[in-house]
Enzyme design. Sequence first.
Site, PDB file in Angstrom:
ATOM      1  N   GLY A 136     -22.138   9.908  76.338  1.00  0.00           N
ATOM      2  CA  GLY A 136     -21.631   9.922  77.716  1.00  0.00           C
ATOM      3  C   GLY A 136     -22.736   9.911  78.760  1.00  0.00           C
ATOM      4  O   GLY A 136     -22.647   9.198  79.765  1.00  0.00           O
ATOM      5  N   LYS A 155     -13.478  -2.568  74.774  1.00  0.00           N
ATOM      6  CA  LYS A 155     -12.680  -2.833  75.983  1.00  0.00           C
ATOM      7  C   LYS A 155     -13.521  -2.756  77.246  1.00  0.00           C
ATOM      8  O   LYS A 155     -14.471  -1.991  77.310  1.00  0.00           O
ATOM      9  CB  LYS A 155     -11.582  -1.773  76.093  1.00  0.00           C
ATOM     10  CG  LYS A 155     -10.590  -1.818  74.967  1.00  0.00           C
ATOM     11  CD  LYS A 155      -9.587  -0.706  75.170  1.00  0.00           C
ATOM     12  CE  LYS A 155      -8.422  -0.860  74.204  1.00  0.00           C
ATOM     13  NZ  LYS A 155      -7.412   0.158  74.425  1.00  0.00           N
TER      14      LYS A 155
END
Length: 396
Positions: free
Chosen positions: A378, A198
Amino acid sequence: MKFKTIDDLKDANNLRTLVRVDINVPMDGDRVTDLTRIERIKPTVMELSRRGAKVILLAHFGRPKGHVVPGMSLKPVVPALSTVFQHPVAFAADCCGEIAINAIASMQCGDILLLENTRFHPCEEKNNPPFGKELAELGDVFVNDAFSAAHRAHASTVGIAQHLPSYAGRTMQAELEALQKGLGNPKHPVVAIVGGAKISTKLDLLGNLASRVDQLVIGGGMANTFLAAQGFAVGNSLCEHDLADTARAILAKAAQSDCAIVLPSDVVVAEDFTANSPHKTVPVEDVPAGMMILDAGAQTVATISDFITHARTLVWNGPLGAFEIEPFDRATVAAARVAAERTRSGELVSVAGGGDTVAALNHAGVADEFTYVSTAGGAFLEWMEGKALPGVTALN
Ligand code: AMP
């Protein structure tokens, strides 16, 4: 990006050296099932030990959220540390207070001690200043070898560094040097490949890359949102229709910065998201209503390969298709192999990481051939987003 390394630590002998590491390893009961993270910190830990330092390891494990959770103790990791280091590793059942102080007081030069999970204390994640100071008082110097925790401003990554001379460990150093080559001061042309599911999770990343690279290849599920924003029908494909404006804004930003956006010109469409689902390759303007895009087509792969072949630097996050299910891994595998070949011949610096990228490159069998593959998740993504990482800034 300036930082000191343990080469700048001239005399480590007898120094109480607090080393922040990432040993948030996968476990099956009390057994560590993947030693990669432990192997990555071994060079720093053993070099310091050989140089006579008292090596005190600080780490978090899981998300105990400031409570003592016995199932998230670091104690079961100790045997795996000793095995990989081929050196005894002692354990202290708290990362601060009397227990830690006494364990450190009994250390000899070269000893290695692991302190209990820093996140058992609520002050760790809040980066509470007195707690950072308390941790700092346990040592003479601080070494951060946990790049993967560098995007978090916690007491054991940032607070502690405010009180002690601080250095990057070998793994942190390698990661930062690779990242510097990738986007800090790269050789042009620079190609970025961004794929994955996404765009909602990668907006900052796309925005940053659009103003910094020469070509931005958008693939995977997120390409569908861009295609839909350009007016193409995408059938049943994964698509964030509500982000059409955002996608158009990214395209506009790229155009302003002379960054060429590369979207699929042909796609592999399938009936459903399962291995070997009936599929065919179609031009991007001909996606049938009942089918879903699961990979880039051969023509698109040829275009991407051509860009990689002429690039000097490649940064890559996210697969070009649903690589976990055959045959929708083809675009990812083909592009990865071209990048690996160019890297092998010394013509390309290739830096990849984040999310499923490592798994995708392993699947293609080329992860070892890239210049650098970051397992940092991350922290790697925040670096691609152009953000300053507090754990790195704290080393300045
Ligand atoms: P990310 O974690 O954002 O990098 O996304 C990785 C995931 O994106 C993988 O599980 C892929 O299967 C998935 N993916 C890639 N391309 C597609 C696609 N065209 N449709 C659905 N999922 C996809």
